[in-house]
Design an enzyme around this catalytic site. Structure first.
Site, PDB file in Angstrom:
ATOM      1  N   LYS A 146      20.821  55.364  21.525  1.00 54.40           N
ATOM      2  CA  LYS A 146      22.203  55.649  21.264  1.00 54.40           C
ATOM      3  C   LYS A 146      22.957  55.579  22.552  1.00 54.40           C
ATOM      4  O   LYS A 146      23.833  54.899  22.442  1.00 54.40           O
ATOM      5  CB  LYS A 146      22.396  57.180  20.490  1.00 54.40           C
ATOM      6  CG  LYS A 146      23.611  57.377  20.308  1.00 54.40           C
ATOM      7  CD  LYS A 146      24.078  59.009  19.580  1.00 54.40           C
ATOM      8  CE  LYS A 146      25.128  59.397  19.375  1.00 54.40           C
ATOM      9  NZ  LYS A 146      25.546  60.569  18.858  1.00 54.40           N
ATOM     10  N   LYS A 154      16.089  67.929  31.655  1.00 56.44           N
ATOM     11  CA  LYS A 154      16.294  66.450  32.009  1.00 56.44           C
ATOM     12  C   LYS A 154      16.811  66.425  33.609  1.00 56.44           C
ATOM     13  O   LYS A 154      16.234  65.713  34.297  1.00 56.44           O
ATOM     14  CB  LYS A 154      17.405  65.681  31.242  1.00 56.44           C
ATOM     15  CG  LYS A 154      16.873  65.311  29.803  1.00 56.44           C
ATOM     16  CD  LYS A 154      18.167  64.735  29.133  1.00 56.44           C
ATOM     17  CE  LYS A 154      17.837  64.487  27.762  1.00 56.44           C
ATOM     18  NZ  LYS A 154      18.943  64.068  26.919  1.00 56.44           N
ATOM     19  N   GLU A 190      13.365  57.624  29.425  1.00 56.53           N
ATOM     20  CA  GLU A 190      12.045  57.266  28.791  1.00 56.53           C
ATOM     21  C   GLU A 190      12.168  55.965  28.181  1.00 56.53           C
ATOM     22  O   GLU A 190      11.287  55.274  28.290  1.00 56.53           O
ATOM     23  CB  GLU A 190      11.339  58.502  27.673  1.00 56.53           C
ATOM     24  CG  GLU A 190      11.056  59.921  28.226  1.00 56.53           C
ATOM     25  CD  GLU A 190      12.183  60.771  28.155  1.00 56.53           C
ATOM     26  OE1 GLU A 190      13.554  60.510  28.208  1.00 56.53           O
ATOM     27  OE2 GLU A 190      11.873  62.050  27.934  1.00 56.53           O
ATOM     28  N   GLU A 217      16.198  71.027  16.745  1.00 54.35           N
ATOM     29  CA  GLU A 217      17.416  70.822  17.531  1.00 54.35           C
ATOM     30  C   GLU A 217      18.820  71.083  17.050  1.00 54.35           C
ATOM     31  O   GLU A 217      19.652  71.328  17.771  1.00 54.35           O
ATOM     32  CB  GLU A 217      17.271  69.217  17.693  1.00 54.35           C
ATOM     33  CG  GLU A 217      17.684  68.649  19.286  1.00 54.35           C
ATOM     34  CD  GLU A 217      17.424  67.354  19.792  1.00 54.35           C
ATOM     35  OE1 GLU A 217      18.002  66.381  18.889  1.00 54.35           O
ATOM     36  OE2 GLU A 217      16.797  67.225  20.646  1.00 54.35           O
ATOM     37  N   HIS A 226      -8.527  72.557   5.914  1.00 51.56           N
ATOM     38  CA  HIS A 226      -9.557  72.668   6.837  1.00 51.56           C
ATOM     39  C   HIS A 226      -9.470  73.087   8.357  1.00 51.56           C
ATOM     40  O   HIS A 226     -10.342  72.720   9.259  1.00 51.56           O
ATOM     41  CB  HIS A 226     -10.592  71.367   6.593  1.00 51.56           C
ATOM     42  CG  HIS A 226     -10.809  71.142   5.022  1.00 51.56           C
ATOM     43  ND1 HIS A 226     -11.867  71.810   4.541  1.00 51.56           N
ATOM     44  CD2 HIS A 226     -10.170  70.502   4.103  1.00 51.56           C
ATOM     45  CE1 HIS A 226     -12.037  71.382   3.177  1.00 51.56           C
ATOM     46  NE2 HIS A 226     -10.898  70.822   3.005  1.00 51.56           N
ATOM     47  N   GLY A 285      21.734  61.631  16.872  1.00 48.80           N
ATOM     48  CA  GLY A 285      20.586  61.146  16.887  1.00 48.80           C
ATOM     49  C   GLY A 285      19.443  61.503  15.907  1.00 48.80           C
ATOM     50  O   GLY A 285      18.850  60.569  15.292  1.00 48.80           O
ATOM     51  N   ARG A 286      19.597  62.599  15.551  1.00 48.86           N
ATOM     52  CA  ARG A 286      18.332  62.841  14.428  1.00 48.86           C
ATOM     53  C   ARG A 286      18.845  62.797  13.059  1.00 48.86           C
ATOM     54  O   ARG A 286      18.281  63.112  12.165  1.00 48.86           O
ATOM     55  CB  ARG A 286      17.966  64.638  14.760  1.00 48.86           C
ATOM     56  CG  ARG A 286      19.191  65.412  15.043  1.00 48.86           C
ATOM     57  CD  ARG A 286      18.784  66.783  15.294  1.00 48.86           C
ATOM     58  NE  ARG A 286      19.992  67.754  15.760  1.00 48.86           N
ATOM     59  CZ  ARG A 286      20.846  67.764  16.751  1.00 48.86           C
ATOM     60  NH1 ARG A 286      20.543  66.988  17.552  1.00 48.86           N
ATOM     61  NH2 ARG A 286      21.685  68.780  16.708  1.00 48.86           N
TER      62      ARG A 286
HETATM   63  O1  F6P Z   1      16.659  64.747  23.786  1.00 46.98           O
HETATM   64  C1  F6P Z   1      17.949  64.804  23.316  1.00 46.98           C
HETATM   65  C2  F6P Z   1      18.340  63.656  22.588  1.00 46.98           C
HETATM   66  O2  F6P Z   1      19.549  63.466  23.010  1.00 46.98           O
HETATM   67  C3  F6P Z   1      18.021  63.613  21.147  1.00 46.98           C
HETATM   68  O3  F6P Z   1      18.944  64.294  20.361  1.00 46.98           O
HETATM   69  C4  F6P Z   1      18.086  62.201  20.756  1.00 46.98           C
HETATM   70  O4  F6P Z   1      17.720  61.812  19.323  1.00 46.98           O
HETATM   71  C5  F6P Z   1      16.996  61.667  21.876  1.00 46.98           C
HETATM   72  O5  F6P Z   1      17.508  62.269  22.773  1.00 46.98           O
HETATM   73  C6  F6P Z   1      17.367  59.977  22.126  1.00 46.98           C
HETATM   74  O6  F6P Z   1      18.609  59.700  22.472  1.00 46.98           O
HETATM   75  P1  F6P Z   1      18.928  58.483  22.638  1.00 46.98           P
HETATM   76  O7  F6P Z   1      19.187  57.801  21.173  1.00 46.98           O
HETATM   77  O8  F6P Z   1      20.370  58.516  23.214  1.00 46.98           O
HETATM   78  O9  F6P Z   1      18.115  57.532  23.560  1.00 46.98           O
END
Ligand code: F6P
Length: 532
Positions: free
Chosen positions: A194, A497, A200, A338, A369, A252-253
């Site tokens: 987003k 972060k 990452e 979250e 199990h 995002g979620r």
């Molecule tokens: O870790 C927080 C967060 O902002 C989540 O809410 C989101 O889904 C994820 O990181 C990834 O964010 P982005 O889509 O901006 O890379």
């Protein structure tokens, strides 16, 4: 806020659920919309509790907040944003206004563009340097990974497009092991972020670009981006024709319904993806229209509040007896934890009760199990949430599916009924006697009276998955409104972060750990002595 409910629970908690379970209760403590049925009869919730729980919905003005959400009010008020993932599945295109502008034109235009691109990838008219695309790698994390990954696994029987892979972790093992064996010349990389700043994702995206660049001349041509940040996707070298944008009112979620779902759309095709959207839209309509006593998201939320805030059960287990839902617990962990893992209410005051619960789980029968021992006989009560379909997708193996269903129903029955000391004695009376009989029997007692709910449906189709995911989204919304928290921000992820950024030069050895606490400095020292 929950004092009356708590004292009511205290007065009924020793009542055996099993003794209350006649046909009327099975009918009255259940809800159905379309082909999806929720049974919450195997809980301690009785008529009086349900009345009080429903009163919480009125008191918190859930109906008013629900309308505010659907009509684009900025209910995410720490970020000043509307919350409109529902617009992404508003397939009829009825106007949804944000700041005086109908957003549906852009939403539907982007959906059309995604469909054209997905079809081109699927039918081979969009090609990599080496020909038709054989593999799609979605690089994203959190909501930009879990939704499409969960959905692609869930809808595996509908997967007739190229292979899809999901890379999320900054651990190089994730991307290295995923790219190993793929042909860069026939791979499409989708960078899903987003913000297009998540460290990452951007690190993995650069690694993927370098990997592709060893073979492919025009790497940008084999990349697509899913993001709200058009300027950043351009800087990364991805042409606007393969950038699928969305607005900041998609959290995002909550984003798998729109561009973030592109890999899922490529996997199952635009028609099946639309069926998924239709399922979500059907749940939206139900949620907006059904009275509270029949309203499935509201009832599911009230069950959650009853178990978490009233009964003080800190966790809930999500147990899909549907192997293709193996990623659902992880998906719901982000969605629920979250969203409602907040320590303050909307006005910034500390929450005077528990925030949302710990959510965890694994598919059945595997969990049986592994950790069900604790669920049945451990000292903590863990409300269980089962999901099971009438039919799988392998008619020739239907007898195995029947065994799966029998196991699911047996678990909720066992949790509820338990086994008394007398019954346990009878089980082993032929082997032991005297004190040893008592000792052996004690180990075989199941306390029972442990609550569970069960969601049942005919089959896990795209439409049913859409209904289920929208159901959980609205559950989170209702729980959040009752708790008085902002379910749509996530400030709790920020501190880690920031500290990771400040630690990077320390672990790289370009800065001393002198401003770090003793424990952190010692950890860095140990790792560096072994080659960090
Ligand atoms: O870790 C927080 C967060 O902002 C989540 O809410 C989101 O889904 C994820 O990181 C990834 O964010 P982005 O889509 O901006 O890379």
């Amino acid at each position: 806020m929950f004092a009356d409910l708590k004292s009511h629970f205290d007065s009924i908690k020793d009542r055996r659920i099993n003794d209350t379970l006649d046909g009327d209760r099975a009918r009255d403590f259940a809800a159905q919309t379309g082909d999806l049925r929720l049974d919450f009869a195997k809980t301690q919730i009785d008529g009086a509790a349900l009345d009080q729980l429903i009163a919480l919905l009125e008191k918190a003005d859930v109906a008013g907040r629900r309308e505010a959400m659907f009509t684009g009010a900025p209910i995410n008020d720490t970020e000043g944003r509307a919350v409109l993932h529902t617009a992404l599945r508003n397939l009829d295109g009825d106007a949804v206004m944000v700041d005086g502008v109908d957003v549906m034109h852009d939403v539907l235009a982007t959906l059309d563009r995604m469909e054209v691109f997905a079809e081109a990838v699927r039918d081979g008219s969009y090609q990599g340097q080496g020909g038709a695309i054989t593999d799609v790698v979605n690089i994203g994390i959190g909501g930009s990974d879990l939704g499409p990954k969960m959905g692609t696994l869930a809808l595996a029987p509908y997967h007739d497009g190229p292979r899809c892979h999901f890379v999320s972790n900054v651990d190089p093992a994730d991307i290295a092991q995923t790219l190993q064996g793929l042909d860069p010349a026939t791979t499409l990389v989708i960078v899903a972020s987003k913000t297009f700043t998540t460290i990452e994702t951007m690190t993995n995206a650069r690694t993927a670009k370098a990997w592709m660049g060893e073979t492919v001349k025009d790497t940008g041509a084999q990349f697509a981006a899913l993001s709200t940040a058009a300027d950043k996707t351009a800087d990364f070298g991805i042409a606007p024709s393969r950038v699928f944008g969305f607005e900041d009112w998609v959290g995002g979620r909550y984003s798998m319904w729109g561009p973030i779902g592109l890999s899922l759309m490529i996997a199952i095709g635009p028609d099946a993806f639309r069926a998924f959207l239709r399922g979500g839209q059907a749940m939206d309509r139900h949620f907006r229209a059904a009275p509270w006593r029949e309203n499935m998201p509201a009832l599911l939320a009230l069950v959650g509040i009853w178990h978490n805030q009233v009964c003080d059960y800190a966790t809930r287990a999500v147990l899909p007896y549907d192997n293709n839902l193996s990623c659902l617990p992880a998906y719901l962990q982000q969605l629920e934890m979250e969203s409602n893992g907040k320590g303050v209410s909307l006005d910034g005051a500390p929450l005077p009760y528990n925030s949302g619960p710990v959510v965890w789980g694994e598919p059945g029968t595997n969990g049986q199990h592994a950790f069900y021992q604790l669920i049945h006989q451990g000292t903590r009560v863990i409300p269980c949430e089962f999901l099971v379909a009438a039919r799988g997708h392998h008619d020739d193996l239907h007898h195995q599916h029947q065994l799966l269903v029998a196991n699911c129903l047996a678990q909720s029955e066992a949790l509820m009924k338990g086994r008394t000391l007398d019954e346990a004695r009878a089980k082993v009376a032929d082997k032991f006697d005297g004190a040893e009989l008592e000792r052996q029997a004690a180990h075989r007692v199941f306390p029972g009276n442990r609550p569970s709910i069960t969601l049942t449906y005919p089959q896990l189709t795209p439409e049913m998955l859409g209904m289920l995911i929208a159901l959980y989204e609205h559950r989170v919304f209702v729980e959040g409104v009752v708790l008085g928290v902002n379910s749509y921000d996530q400030w709790g992820v920020e501190l880690g972060k920031e500290l990771a950024t400040s630690l990077q030069p320390v672990v790289e050895g370009t800065k001393a750990a002198t401003d770090k606490d003793g424990s952190t400095a010692a950890l860095v020292g140990f790792l560096q002595s072994y080659g960090l």
